[in-house]
Write a protein that holds these residues in place. Structure first.
Motif, mmCIF file in Angstrom:
data_model
loop_
_atom_site.group_PDB
_atom_site.id
_atom_site.type_symbol
_atom_site.label_atom_id
_atom_site.label_comp_id
_atom_site.label_asym_id
_atom_site.label_seq_id
_atom_site.Cartn_x
_atom_site.Cartn_y
_atom_site.Cartn_z
ATOM 1 N N PHE A 145 -1.508 -1.617 4.670
ATOM 2 C CA PHE A 145 -2.907 -2.015 4.889
ATOM 3 C C PHE A 145 -3.115 -2.400 6.359
ATOM 4 C CE2 PHE A 145 -2.357 -2.753 0.320
ATOM 5 C CZ PHE A 145 -3.514 -2.222 -0.211
ATOM 6 N N GLU B 275 -6.641 -3.480 7.742
ATOM 7 C CA GLU B 275 -7.424 -4.482 7.013
ATOM 8 C C GLU B 275 -7.569 -5.752 7.862
ATOM 9 O OE1 GLU B 275 -8.822 -4.367 3.874
ATOM 10 O OE2 GLU B 275 -8.215 -2.312 3.467
ATOM 11 N N HIS C 24 0.848 -1.186 0.000
ATOM 12 C CA HIS C 24 0.000 0.000 0.000
ATOM 13 C C HIS C 24 0.883 1.235 0.000
ATOM 14 C CE1 HIS C 24 -2.754 3.109 1.608
ATOM 15 N NE2 HIS C 24 -3.598 2.478 0.812
ATOM 16 N N ALA D 221 -7.826 -4.168 0.456
ATOM 17 C CA ALA D 221 -6.901 -5.274 0.218
ATOM 18 C C ALA D 221 -7.618 -6.507 -0.315
ATOM 19 C CB ALA D 221 -6.153 -5.610 1.509
#
Length: 168
Positions: A102, A105, A37, A84
């Protein structure tokens, strides 16, 4: 495909660890892919190249291919940033997908923690974190703490947690 995240505050050493962990896992016979990311605008294309011209002209996707590799660029235009889970659907299945960033997530994650960053533990209130990687003791840790510099131990933990062969 097994999925495991590597998360931590900026400057914690996520990419540095992955650069050491990936070869350790691949030498144990594990096929590894990564997803990262970026918190900022980034570009893998170069102004003046044909693929750049195609994107600038409005193409939603541009694929560039050669005898060595291929890359697919997808422009979001005004669409929302995918999470994600959605992005994983675009990955070719391998033994292990390591996701850098991420941090919020829902997949399982290892936290890289550096006290000198002056930031709180991400794992303190998030049950998706399974261990902390640090180069110093972490007295507040409620999870296993693994030495950030012991890459073979980190690889063994990853393989055991993900139920993959090759742990020593």
């Amino acid at each position: 495909m097994r999925i495991l995240g590597i998360a931590g505050w900026s400057g914690a050493g996520k990419t540095t660890l992955l650069a050491k962990l990936i070869p350790e896992l691949t030498k144990r016979g594990i096929r590894v892919s990564t997803m990262k990311h970026a918190h900022h605008a980034f570009d893998v294309d170069t102004p003046g190249k044909d693929s750049y011209v195609h994107r600038e002209a409005g193409a939603t996707e541009v694929m560039v291919a050669s005898g060595k590799r291929w890359a697919l660029m997808h422009e979001l235009r005004d669409a929302a940033e995918p999470d994600a889970t959605e992005l994983i659907q675009h990955m070719t299945p391998v033994d292990l997908l390591l996701i850098e960033g991420f941090k919020n997530e829902p997949h399982d994650k290892l936290e890289i923690y550096r006290a000198e960053n002056g930031k709180p533990l991400l794992s303190a209130d998030d049950p998706t974190y399974i261990a902390i990687l640090s180069d110093h003791p972490v007295p507040a840790a409620k999870l296993p703490v693994i030495d950030l510099n012991d890459v073979p131990a980190i690889a063994a933990f990853v393989l055991e947690h993900c139920r993959l062969p090759g742990s020593r």
